[in-house]
Design an enzyme around this catalytic site. Structure first.
Site, PDB file in Angstrom:
ATOM      1  N   GLY A  38      -2.153 -10.007 -12.454  1.00  0.00           N
ATOM      2  CA  GLY A  38      -2.520  -9.629 -13.809  1.00  0.00           C
ATOM      3  C   GLY A  38      -1.756 -10.378 -14.871  1.00  0.00           C
ATOM      4  O   GLY A  38      -2.342 -10.925 -15.817  1.00  0.00           O
ATOM      5  N   ASP A  59       1.885 -18.070  -5.300  1.00  0.00           N
ATOM      6  CA  ASP A  59       1.396 -16.755  -4.897  1.00  0.00           C
ATOM      7  C   ASP A  59       0.846 -16.895  -3.492  1.00  0.00           C
ATOM      8  O   ASP A  59       0.056 -17.802  -3.223  1.00  0.00           O
ATOM      9  CB  ASP A  59       0.301 -16.259  -5.860  1.00  0.00           C
ATOM     10  CG  ASP A  59       0.079 -14.751  -5.768  1.00  0.00           C
ATOM     11  OD1 ASP A  59      -0.060 -14.245  -4.624  1.00  0.00           O
ATOM     12  OD2 ASP A  59       0.050 -14.086  -6.815  1.00  0.00           O
ATOM     13  N   ARG A  70      -8.464  -6.497 -13.647  1.00  0.00           N
ATOM     14  CA  ARG A  70      -7.504  -6.962 -14.661  1.00  0.00           C
ATOM     15  C   ARG A  70      -7.115  -8.432 -14.498  1.00  0.00           C
ATOM     16  O   ARG A  70      -6.568  -9.023 -15.425  1.00  0.00           O
ATOM     17  CB  ARG A  70      -6.237  -6.097 -14.612  1.00  0.00           C
ATOM     18  CG  ARG A  70      -5.462  -6.262 -13.310  1.00  0.00           C
ATOM     19  CD  ARG A  70      -4.531  -5.100 -12.986  1.00  0.00           C
ATOM     20  NE  ARG A  70      -3.928  -5.274 -11.672  1.00  0.00           N
ATOM     21  CZ  ARG A  70      -4.555  -5.015 -10.533  1.00  0.00           C
ATOM     22  NH1 ARG A  70      -5.803  -4.601 -10.534  1.00  0.00           N
ATOM     23  NH2 ARG A  70      -3.942  -5.182  -9.366  1.00  0.00           N
ATOM     24  N   LEU A 107       7.813 -17.693  -0.925  1.00  0.00           N
ATOM     25  CA  LEU A 107       8.950 -18.559  -1.198  1.00  0.00           C
ATOM     26  C   LEU A 107      10.257 -17.967  -0.674  1.00  0.00           C
ATOM     27  O   LEU A 107      10.605 -16.831  -0.995  1.00  0.00           O
ATOM     28  CB  LEU A 107       9.070 -18.802  -2.701  1.00  0.00           C
ATOM     29  CG  LEU A 107       7.845 -19.413  -3.384  1.00  0.00           C
ATOM     30  CD1 LEU A 107       8.097 -19.567  -4.880  1.00  0.00           C
ATOM     31  CD2 LEU A 107       7.487 -20.759  -2.765  1.00  0.00           C
ATOM     32  N   ASN A 128       6.810  -6.857  -8.080  1.00  0.00           N
ATOM     33  CA  ASN A 128       7.735  -6.031  -7.312  1.00  0.00           C
ATOM     34  C   ASN A 128       9.179  -6.419  -7.617  1.00  0.00           C
ATOM     35  O   ASN A 128       9.476  -7.562  -7.980  1.00  0.00           O
ATOM     36  CB  ASN A 128       7.452  -6.134  -5.808  1.00  0.00           C
ATOM     37  CG  ASN A 128       7.702  -7.509  -5.263  1.00  0.00           C
ATOM     38  OD1 ASN A 128       8.815  -7.854  -4.875  1.00  0.00           O
ATOM     39  ND2 ASN A 128       6.651  -8.343  -5.237  1.00  0.00           N
ATOM     40  N   CYS A 170      21.550 -11.507 -17.659  1.00  0.00           N
ATOM     41  CA  CYS A 170      20.462 -11.869 -16.760  1.00  0.00           C
ATOM     42  C   CYS A 170      19.711 -10.595 -16.367  1.00  0.00           C
ATOM     43  O   CYS A 170      20.088  -9.480 -16.739  1.00  0.00           O
ATOM     44  CB  CYS A 170      20.983 -12.607 -15.523  1.00  0.00           C
ATOM     45  SG  CYS A 170      21.744 -11.547 -14.260  1.00  0.00           S
ATOM     46  N   CYS A 185       1.522  -1.008  -9.115  1.00  0.00           N
ATOM     47  CA  CYS A 185       0.273  -0.537  -9.725  1.00  0.00           C
ATOM     48  C   CYS A 185      -0.688  -0.017  -8.663  1.00  0.00           C
ATOM     49  O   CYS A 185      -1.567   0.783  -8.969  1.00  0.00           O
ATOM     50  CB  CYS A 185      -0.362  -1.628 -10.566  1.00  0.00           C
ATOM     51  SG  CYS A 185      -0.910  -3.082  -9.636  1.00  0.00           S
TER      52      CYS A 185
END
Length: 253
Positions: A38, A59, A70, A107, A128, A170, A185
């Site tokens: 999103g 991703d 969305r 990654l 997350n 940070c 979500c």
């Protein structure tokens, strides 16, 4: 820039704060975007359209029916496709004069650090807490500016972190511990245009930072409430005991 670029980015060039110098900074920049969901769906098209010269988009997920409510960078034709590949194809169609690299991979810590070192700015558009922690650590280690966003239910969060500047907080200074997650979500739901507001705001912070314009503080957390359209801003301070950027950790590196 050639004549075609001058025409394409003419609405930027008309802005005194940007002009040719600012646009050339964007064209020479590399942005690493973690997450094509999103937030990424909202941020990425503006980065591409604005002329960020090199986009690295990471991703490892695939497009599902639940995303289409969305994640507007995708269409029904993209179902089951890797998100990074589908998003990269859309961005190349939007601006064929920039470089878009799809990273369809989960990654590792070392890989994150390697990519952050290549980038002039990182946008954390993940969903997350564990990923946000890992991205923050990579940006602190490489002194790469980080634009962090989050969205769940009707609430969004936005912050700019500048580990390249002295005494800057940070993400770890703001959220400590392993259980500070704001919730997924998939469990709590998310209002469709909320991710657009936060993701587009991430693009604003990224572009301003790359060009060195505006006066956005890297010592504040902005919180958006989609139920009343309001923003609240909270001051952030560096935590000397932060396990990521604190004094002891800095001395050990």
């Amino acid at each position: 820039m050639d004549d075609r670029d001058l025409l394409r980015y003419s609405r930027h060039l008309l802005l005194d704060e940007i002009g040719i110098e600012g646009q050339e900074k964007l064209l020479a920049a590399t942005a690493l975007v973690i997450g094509c969901g999103g937030l990424g769906s909202a941020a990425l098209p503006y980065l591409a359209a604005a002329g960020v010269g090199r986009l690295l988009i990471a991703d490892h997920d695939t497009v599902s029916d639940t995303n289409l409510q969305r994640q507007v960078v995708f269409t029904e034709a993209d179902l089951e496709r890797p998100k990074a590949d589908a998003a990269a194809e859309r961005l190349r169609a939007l601006n064929s004069r920039i470089e878009v690299q799809a990273l369809n991979e989960c990654l590792s810590e070392n890989r994150l650090r390697e990519l952050a070192a290549e980038a002039d700015i990182v946008l954390d558009c993940s969903d997350n807490f564990a990923t946000r922690q890992a991205v923050n650590k990579a940006c602190v280690a490489t002194a790469t500016p980080l634009v962090s966003g989050a969205a769940v239910r009707f609430s969004g969060q936005l912050a700019l972190f500048r580990p390249d500047l002295p005494d800057a907080p940070c993400y770890g200074c703001l959220f400590e511990g392993e259980n500070a997650d704001d919730g997924a979500c998939a469990l709590f739901g998310v209002f469709s245009p909320l991710v657009g507001v936060v993701g587009a705001s991430q693009a604003v912070l990224a572009l301003n930072t790359l060009m060195g314009i505006g006066n956005v503080s890297h010592r504040q957390l902005s919180v958006y409430d989609a139920l009343d359209g309001s923003w609240q801003r909270f001051a952030l301070a560096k935590n000397p005991a932060c396990p990521v950027c604190g004094v002891r950790h800095s001395e050990e590196k």
